[in-house]
Each structure stands twice: as C-alpha cells, then as structure tokens.
Design an enzyme around this catalytic site. Structure first.
Site, PDB file in Angstrom:
ATOM      1  N   ILE A   1       0.294   4.035   1.725  1.00 25.28           N
ATOM      2  CA  ILE A   1      -0.280   3.363   0.558  1.00 25.28           C
ATOM      3  C   ILE A   1      -0.844   4.402  -0.394  1.00 25.28           C
ATOM      4  O   ILE A   1      -1.637   5.268   0.010  1.00 25.28           O
ATOM      5  CB  ILE A   1      -1.381   2.380   0.979  1.00 25.28           C
ATOM      6  CG1 ILE A   1      -0.795   1.342   1.940  1.00 25.28           C
ATOM      7  CG2 ILE A   1      -2.014   1.703  -0.227  1.00 25.28           C
ATOM      8  CD1 ILE A   1      -1.841   0.476   2.620  1.00 25.28           C
ATOM      9  N   CYS A   2      -0.430   4.322  -1.656  1.00 25.64           N
ATOM     10  CA  CYS A   2      -0.882   5.258  -2.672  1.00 25.64           C
ATOM     11  C   CYS A   2      -2.124   4.694  -3.350  1.00 25.64           C
ATOM     12  O   CYS A   2      -2.038   3.953  -4.334  1.00 25.64           O
ATOM     13  CB  CYS A   2       0.236   5.515  -3.684  1.00 25.64           C
ATOM     14  SG  CYS A   2      -0.217   6.718  -4.954  1.00 25.64           S
ATOM     15  N   MET A   3      -3.298   5.029  -2.784  1.00 25.28           N
ATOM     16  CA  MET A   3      -4.583   4.604  -3.346  1.00 25.28           C
ATOM     17  C   MET A   3      -5.554   5.778  -3.257  1.00 25.28           C
ATOM     18  O   MET A   3      -5.729   6.366  -2.180  1.00 25.28           O
ATOM     19  CB  MET A   3      -5.146   3.398  -2.588  1.00 25.28           C
ATOM     20  CG  MET A   3      -4.385   2.102  -2.837  1.00 25.28           C
ATOM     21  SD  MET A   3      -5.018   0.752  -1.797  1.00 25.28           S
ATOM     22  CE  MET A   3      -6.728   0.703  -2.276  1.00 25.28           C
TER      23      MET A   3
ATOM     24  N   TYR B   1       2.881   0.172  -4.943  1.00 26.82           N
ATOM     25  CA  TYR B   1       2.238   1.397  -4.435  1.00 26.82           C
ATOM     26  C   TYR B   1       2.332   1.538  -2.922  1.00 26.82           C
ATOM     27  O   TYR B   1       1.502   2.211  -2.294  1.00 26.82           O
ATOM     28  CB  TYR B   1       0.763   1.474  -4.881  1.00 26.82           C
ATOM     29  CG  TYR B   1       0.600   1.385  -6.380  1.00 26.82           C
ATOM     30  CD1 TYR B   1       0.939   2.451  -7.200  1.00 26.82           C
ATOM     31  CD2 TYR B   1       0.132   0.207  -6.969  1.00 26.82           C
ATOM     32  CE1 TYR B   1       0.803   2.355  -8.584  1.00 26.82           C
ATOM     33  CE2 TYR B   1      -0.013   0.109  -8.345  1.00 26.82           C
ATOM     34  CZ  TYR B   1       0.334   1.187  -9.152  1.00 26.82           C
ATOM     35  OH  TYR B   1       0.196   1.088 -10.527  1.00 26.82           O
TER      36      TYR B   1
END
Length: 301
Positions: free
Chosen positions: A227-229, A220
């Site tokens: 950052i893919c959160m 991610y």
C-alpha cells in the site's frame, strides 16, 4: 733528685705499656663480662617475650633457658603487648575472609552486577526490550477494545495464530457512491481483507500493512498487496495514529485512487504474497524519499 724521679716515672709507664695483652684485657673486662652476660640474658628474655603470641612453652621447658630476672621481664612485656594488641577480625568478616577465600574470590571474578556495571550495563538492553513489549501489548489491547466498541462495524479484527502482534483486519465498508463499492456488490465481496504486523517498537514505528484479498487494481495498491501511503512509512508515521484511523485513511485512498476489484481471467485468482509486498514497499519508500510524496516520473515506475 728531680732527674731520678723522672726516670722512675718513665720506667713505670714503659712497664705498663709492655704488659701482657691477655692479662690486660682480662683485667679490664673482668667486671664488664658479668654485666654483658646479664645484658645478654635480659635481651634473650625480651626476645622470647614475643614468642607466646605464636607458641606457648610449658613451664620448665626450653623457654626457661634465659636467666631468671630477664625471663620475668620478658613475660611481663609479652602480657602488656598482648593486652594492648587490637582484636583481630573474625574469618569471613569485612576483611574479606582468609587468604584462601580471597584467592578463590579473585579466581571467580566479579559478580553479575559488578560485571554488568564494568561492561557498560549489558542488562540494560534486556530491560528495555521488556519495557517495549509491555508498551506495545498495552496499546494493542486498548486498540482491540476500541474496535470492538465501534457502532458502525466499519472494521473487525482476527488474531493470526492467537498472536497479539499479527492481525487480519476486515474492511467492511467503503464509500457507497464509489465504483469499488459497486464491484464488491457485484462480486459478492463482503469485505477487503488486510494483514497488519506490529514491530517491537510499536506504536513508535508503523505497522506493516498489506492487502490479502480480493486482488485489487489501482487505489494505491501495488504488487504483492503493498500500500502506497505516507503515514505507513517511518517518516510519515505518528504514535498518535490508531488502527481505526489508519483503516479509514486506507478506505479513502482506495476510492480516491479509483480502486477496482480485478476481474481478469487467471489474474484475479492469483493471491498476493508477503515477500513481494515487502520488496515493493521498500522500493516505493526509496522512490518517495528521493522525490517526496508526489507522483514520481514514469521512468521510475
């Protein structure tokens, strides 16, 4: 005889009516002239009695032109009027000062407090900004103290240019059973370095977080180190989240997403850039707002 008397009476009435007008006027007004002159004298004295409020005449001067009795009454009336007159406020008292002071005040306009109230409270934004800065500073100081007391040395923090609002965070540990941990051992990578910048309204808005080094694949982590959160987005963020909790969540997502250290020639040495990370993060947030936090279609990247 009666007829003769009537004729005599008519002659007398005729003589009286045909008498000289000037003589008739003087005869009727002789006594009244003295009375009117006296009245004029009294009136002059009374009208002159109010003048001492503005200008005092010396004894025997022009103010003595009125007859004696009128003058005495005028002075007495002036004294009574002066005694009964209410005291005048001093210059610069509650009346606002003299005409010049009031005119100067009108030209100068209202003071800062009055202008702020009339303008809808222009000082409020500055006070609010100061309050937000204090809240952010206190929260981050507490975060630093809590991280320093961690027993497992999970992460460590360095301030960028001594700024409390810009951190470089070193992630020292990930799951030791993961391939990422094996990559770190094989490449002698002691930590994964991330950068966190905290906005003015932190902790009510999330920090911007990106990976600096090493260059990672999957897990991610996207272009530029974005950052893919979901919890890093305004919709997924909560002010209850701490930096430690965010970093532990990131370490778990790296392992879950099969993150690896890039070993490709040339590409592994290319560093992430903040500009690229910001553009990538903005794009992924837009995509997830459209489809939710699920895997989007391949056509949307």
């Amino acid at each position: 005889m009666a007829t003769l008397l009537r004729k005599i009476g008519l002659i007398r009435l005729h003589n009286r009516d045909t008498e000289d007008p000037k003589h008739h006027h003087n005869h009727r007004g002789g006594g009244g002239g003295q009375q009117s002159a006296s009245l004029r004298g009294k009136g002059g004295a009374k009208s002159g009695g109010h003048k001492p409020q503005q200008q005092q005449h010396p004894a025997g001067g022009a103010g003595d032109a009125s007859p004696g009795p009128g003058k005495g009454k005028g002075k007495r009336a002036a004294e009574l009027a002066q005694r009964d007159k209410p005291p005048q406020p001093a210059a610069g008292a509650a009346s606002g000062g003299g005409p010049r002071e009031r005119a100067a005040g009108a030209r100068a306009g209202p003071g800062p407090a009055a202008a702020a109230a009339a303008g809808g409270g222009s000082l409020v934004p500055a006070a609010r900004q100061q309050h937000c800065t204090q809240v952010r500073s206190r929260r981050l100081m507490k975060e630093l103290q809590d991280i320093a007391r961690l027993s497992d040395r999970f992460i460590s923090v360095e301030l960028v240019d001594e700024s409390l609002f810009d951190w470089n965070v070193k992630l020292h540990q990930v799951d030791k059973d993961s391939v990422l941990w094996q990559d770190m051992k094989e490449t002698n990578t002691e930590f994964i370095l991330l950068n966190l910048t905290f906005p003015d309204n932190f902790p009510f808005s999330p920090p911007f977080m990106r990976v600096l080094s090493p260059r990672l694949e999957n897990g991610y982590v996207l272009d530029g180190g974005a950052i893919c959160m979901e919890l890093l987005t305004p919709r997924g963020w909560s002010s209850a989240y701490t930096v430690e909790a965010v970093m532990r969540q990131f370490a778990a997502s790296l392992v879950k997403g099969q993150g690896r250290i890039c070993r490709k020639a040339g590409k592994s040495k290319k560093s992430f850039s903040r500009k690229e990370a910001e553009a990538t993060f903005k794009s992924l947030v837009k995509t997830h707002e459209k489809y939710g936090w699920v895997t989007p279609p391949v056509s949307d990247g």
